[in-house]
Design a protein around this motif. Sequence first.
Motif, PDB file in Angstrom:
ATOM      1  N   GLY A 120     -12.953  78.304  21.389  1.00 35.02           N
ATOM      2  CA  GLY A 120     -14.081  77.612  20.767  1.00 35.02           C
ATOM      3  C   GLY A 120     -14.748  78.411  19.650  1.00 35.02           C
ATOM      4  N   LYS A 121     -14.357  79.680  19.497  1.00 35.33           N
ATOM      5  CA  LYS A 121     -14.963  80.513  18.448  1.00 35.33           C
ATOM      6  C   LYS A 121     -14.483  80.072  17.074  1.00 35.33           C
ATOM      7  N   ILE A 122     -15.416  79.984  16.130  1.00 32.90           N
ATOM      8  CA  ILE A 122     -15.076  79.639  14.751  1.00 32.90           C
ATOM      9  C   ILE A 122     -14.562  80.895  14.056  1.00 32.90           C
ATOM     10  N   LEU A 123     -13.427  80.772  13.404  1.00 34.27           N
ATOM     11  CA  LEU A 123     -12.789  81.915  12.738  1.00 34.27           C
ATOM     12  C   LEU A 123     -12.531  81.590  11.268  1.00 34.27           C
ATOM     13  N   PHE A 124     -12.568  82.645  10.457  1.00 34.70           N
ATOM     14  CA  PHE A 124     -12.326  82.514   9.018  1.00 34.70           C
ATOM     15  C   PHE A 124     -11.096  83.327   8.637  1.00 34.70           C
TER      16      PHE A 124
ATOM     17  N   HIS B   6      -9.830  74.229   4.888  1.00 33.59           N
ATOM     18  CA  HIS B   6      -9.273  75.379   4.182  1.00 33.59           C
ATOM     19  C   HIS B   6     -10.005  76.676   4.557  1.00 33.59           C
ATOM     20  N   GLY B   7      -9.270  77.600   5.181  1.00 34.96           N
ATOM     21  CA  GLY B   7      -9.810  78.920   5.488  1.00 34.96           C
ATOM     22  C   GLY B   7     -10.692  78.997   6.724  1.00 34.96           C
ATOM     23  N   ILE B   8     -10.856  77.876   7.455  1.00 32.94           N
ATOM     24  CA  ILE B   8     -11.718  77.862   8.643  1.00 32.94           C
ATOM     25  C   ILE B   8     -10.943  77.282   9.824  1.00 32.94           C
TER      26      ILE B   8
ATOM     27  N   ILE C 172     -15.503  70.097  18.745  1.00 31.01           N
ATOM     28  CA  ILE C 172     -16.057  70.756  17.572  1.00 31.01           C
ATOM     29  C   ILE C 172     -17.450  70.207  17.281  1.00 31.01           C
ATOM     30  N   ASP C 173     -18.423  71.080  17.241  1.00 29.85           N
ATOM     31  CA  ASP C 173     -19.777  70.724  16.839  1.00 29.85           C
ATOM     32  C   ASP C 173     -19.955  71.203  15.397  1.00 29.85           C
ATOM     33  N   VAL C 174     -20.169  70.263  14.498  1.00 30.62           N
ATOM     34  CA  VAL C 174     -20.294  70.612  13.080  1.00 30.62           C
ATOM     35  C   VAL C 174     -21.431  71.609  12.862  1.00 30.62           C
ATOM     36  N   ASP C 175     -22.507  71.469  13.636  1.00 27.75           N
ATOM     37  CA  ASP C 175     -23.627  72.410  13.509  1.00 27.75           C
ATOM     38  C   ASP C 175     -23.182  73.846  13.799  1.00 27.75           C
ATOM     39  N   ASP C 176     -22.277  74.016  14.786  1.00 32.61           N
ATOM     40  CA  ASP C 176     -21.769  75.353  15.111  1.00 32.61           C
ATOM     41  C   ASP C 176     -20.937  75.915  13.958  1.00 32.61           C
ATOM     42  N   VAL C 177     -20.162  75.032  13.330  1.00 31.84           N
ATOM     43  CA  VAL C 177     -19.356  75.455  12.183  1.00 31.84           C
ATOM     44  C   VAL C 177     -20.267  75.898  11.037  1.00 31.84           C
ATOM     45  N   LEU C 178     -21.321  75.129  10.794  1.00 27.94           N
ATOM     46  CA  LEU C 178     -22.245  75.447   9.705  1.00 27.94           C
ATOM     47  C   LEU C 178     -23.008  76.745   9.978  1.00 27.94           C
TER      48      LEU C 178
ATOM     49  N   LYS D 267     -14.195  69.140   4.295  1.00 24.72           N
ATOM     50  CA  LYS D 267     -13.841  67.961   5.084  1.00 24.72           C
ATOM     51  C   LYS D 267     -13.477  68.457   6.477  1.00 24.72           C
ATOM     52  N   ILE D 268     -14.347  68.178   7.454  1.00 22.34           N
ATOM     53  CA  ILE D 268     -14.102  68.588   8.829  1.00 22.34           C
ATOM     54  C   ILE D 268     -14.047  67.339   9.692  1.00 22.34           C
TER      55      ILE D 268
END
Length: 197
Positions: A17-21, A52-54, A68-74, A118-119
Amino acid sequence: MSYHKNILNYLESTKTGKILFLSDFRGLGTTSAIKMSLSRISQTGGLKRLCHGIYVKSSKNNKKEVKIDVDDVLKAISKKHNIRLLPSGEIALYKLNIIPEMPKRLVYITDGEPKNLKIQDQTIIFKPSTPNKLSMRGETSSLVIQALEAIGKNNVNEDILSKLNQAITKERKDFLLEDVAKAPAWIYDILFKMEKN
């Protein structure tokens, strides 16, 4: 040890669940090798490409869907790039229960570079704004000010005012007073009267 093995080991120690770049993998291989490896892992399991890249760390067999919670990505983007992101327009209206559905096109004001992402099925737009708008301290007062700007002075009705009044009572008074002072005059007048009631 191969570049691919290095990346697999890194992901093994990363929480699902961790967002990675893409830049998180620097030091584990060349840029082209990292991209190839991430693409391979995205197909076989263990990683999901968001845009792209995320990426987001997923289960190895990809059978368990990662929500996926868009707020978490942001939040992850904001922290990674040291930028501020504040919801504007229709997002604020949705969060304050003035419109029933989250818009598909999400606009955030920022002190970073303009960007379109675009997510899943949502388009996310980063729109550069003024330091004044980005200096709001209260989360709720910022939403209320952004919502009123989106509605427009001549379209504010009693139902909207009632919903905004309910929301504004949750804000810290010192944050509210500070943020109201930065708002356009017509919004200041509305919020000043609310605060006094």
